[in-house]
Design an enzyme around this catalytic site. Structure first.
Site, mmCIF file in Angstrom:
data_model
loop_
_atom_site.group_PDB
_atom_site.id
_atom_site.type_symbol
_atom_site.label_atom_id
_atom_site.label_comp_id
_atom_site.label_asym_id
_atom_site.label_seq_id
_atom_site.Cartn_x
_atom_site.Cartn_y
_atom_site.Cartn_z
ATOM 1 N N SER A 62 0.812 -1.218 0.000
ATOM 2 C CA SER A 62 0.000 0.000 0.000
ATOM 3 C C SER A 62 0.839 1.258 0.000
ATOM 4 O O SER A 62 1.828 1.357 0.723
ATOM 5 C CB SER A 62 -0.906 0.033 1.233
ATOM 6 N N SER A 112 -3.502 1.569 -3.858
ATOM 7 C CA SER A 112 -4.632 1.648 -2.939
ATOM 8 C C SER A 112 -5.036 0.257 -2.451
ATOM 9 O O SER A 112 -4.980 -0.033 -1.265
ATOM 10 C CB SER A 112 -5.822 2.332 -3.615
#
Length: 454
Positions: free
Chosen positions: A310, A325
């Site tokens: 992430s 994301s």
């Protein structure tokens, strides 16, 4: 003649050393902030879409040969697109219709584990449901899609849509582990741009598990809705090589600007869990219903990612495109990953990307390293050996791993080795000629003295 050649060699060697020293200075690689207005156009078809409008077009993408293709709704617009140098494909539904469909899907009751994206190439809206979506919820969503039109396609996926919390360089806090994405600045202080779901405002980040090496603190976080945040460096500055993102094995890629992703574009993503991975942009303006909330306006790709990736950077040709994301699947069986567009985050946060000053080679002024960035990296990916970096920045914290042999370094015209060899050889030749001349004079004097004395 030998002495003249030696003197010429000294002059030549000096010139070679001076030129190599000047060439070793990277005048075009200084890290500087650049505004979002200097973004790079990755698909010329975007200008045609804007020119003809959402009622006559339905998106643009790159074909297998890298040519821009524009979806159009009538033959007249198709002729204008072809005249502009792009490929035209006549489709049934305009961008206005596609946007209307996604608006209807957003207004329906939210179902976690679902996502939808505009598939420009098929002129459809693809609605996906992961393994956590119940049969009843899927049936309700299918009825909603059926009421919109036949151009909405339903697909079930085997994975689970999750945020990839836990990234290129790892940063850690009490909330988990994430990646440093790109370095940005507001002109006064420097920040790490990373994913918003990594932690709320006030989260403190460290570069080690013992929480001794503090990186900084989250000062702005946006999630859900969007997925980006700013981590302000504790020192205030990102440090050396702030324009480089790590790709593993001590190598990095210099970032030279920002751009908007294009469907069909080949992209790379780097993260601390799965390293460097590549793939293709498959959709834009994607909406994902994570368990934590809904995020829209995302870039969809078939690049794999895993927990720990992430916030990691996505780029192509040295151009920053997005930050990781979430997604589904993994890098063993494959999957899909969604990215927050960098440009949108920069605009909303009011910061600028720190990038390498452009040079004449078009690759951000970074020389290609001896090792190609795997997997399947091409010479369009500017590899660099950036050396040391600030904790938590996206630059490798170790040396670049020089693999060239001594002979190759000495014979490389960009190094000072050849010049030094010429200088050394010339000095030896000059000393030798002086010694030989002295010996000749001494023997001549002996012969003259002997003849005169006799």
């Amino acid at each position: 003649m030998t002495r003249l050649a030696a003197v010429g060699g000294l002059l030549l060697g000096g010139a070679m050393v001076t030129q190599a020293a000047m060439a070793s200075e990277p005048p075009g690689t200084a890290a500087v902030p650049r505004s979002a207005a200097e973004s790079v156009v990755t698909n010329p078809g975007a200008a045609l879409v804007e020119k003809f409008g959402a009622a006559r077009t339905a998106g643009t993408w790159l074909d297998s040969e890298g040519r821009p293709v524009v979806g159009v709704t009538d033959e007249k617009t198709a002729e204008a697109v072809r005249a502009a140098g792009a490929v035209a494909k006549v489709v049934s539904h305009s961008m206005n219709e596609l946007k209307s469909a996604t608006a209807a899907l957003r207004s329906a009751p939210r179902v976690a584990g679902t996502a939808w994206v505009m598939d420009y190439r098929s002129n459809q809206i693809v609605v996906q449901g992961d393994s956590t979506v119940s049969s009843s919820d899927w049936s309700k969503l299918t009825r909603t899609a059926g009421g919109i039109g036949s151009f909405v396609r339903m697909e079930r996926t085997t994975g689970t849509f999750t945020t990839r919390i836990n990234g290129a360089q790892p940063i850690l806090s009490t909330g988990g582990r994430c990646s440093a994405g790109f370095n940005v600045t507001n002109g006064t202080s420097d920040f790490i741009l990373t994913a918003g779901h990594c932690g709320p405002t006030g989260s403190t980040w460290f570069a080690d598990n013992q929480a001794k090496q503090q990186v900084g603190q989250t000062v702005n976080s946006n999630f859900p809705g969007s997925d980006f945040s700013l981590v302000q460096y504790a020192s205030g500055k990102a440090g050396a090589s702030a324009d480089v993102v790590a790709i593993g094995n001590g190598n990095g890629v210099r970032i030279t600007g920002t751009g908007d992703a294009a469907v069909g574009q080949r992209v790379f993503r780097s993260g601390s869990t799965s390293g460097l991975r590549d793939g293709e942009v498959t959709g834009l303006d994607a909406t994902v219903n994570y368990p934590e909330g809904t995020v829209g306006g995302l870039i969809e790709t078939n690049v794999c990612a895993e927990p720990g990736d992430s916030g990691g950077p996505m780029f192509s040709e040295g151009i920053a495109l997005g930050i990781t994301s979430g997604g589904s699947g993994d890098c063993k069986t494959g999957g899909q990953t969604f990215f927050q567009p960098v440009g949108d985050a920069l605009n909303q946060l009011g910061v600028q990307l720190i990038v390498a000053a452009p040079s004449g080679n078009g690759q951000g002024g970074a020389p290609a390293s001896s090792a190609e960035p795997a997997p399947a990296a091409t010479n369009t990916q500017s590899a660099a050996s950036p050396g040391s970096a600030s904790p938590g920045s996206t630059t490798p914290v170790t040396g670049g791993g020089e693999t060239a042999t001594l002979a190759s370094r000495l014979t490389d015209p960009k190094n000072i080795g050849p010049g030094l060899l010429v200088l050394a050889g010339s000095m030896v030749a000059l000393v030798a000629t002086r010694y030989i001349r002295a010996e000749q004079d001494r023997k001549a004097y002996q012969r003259y003295y002997s003849a005169t004395w006799g």
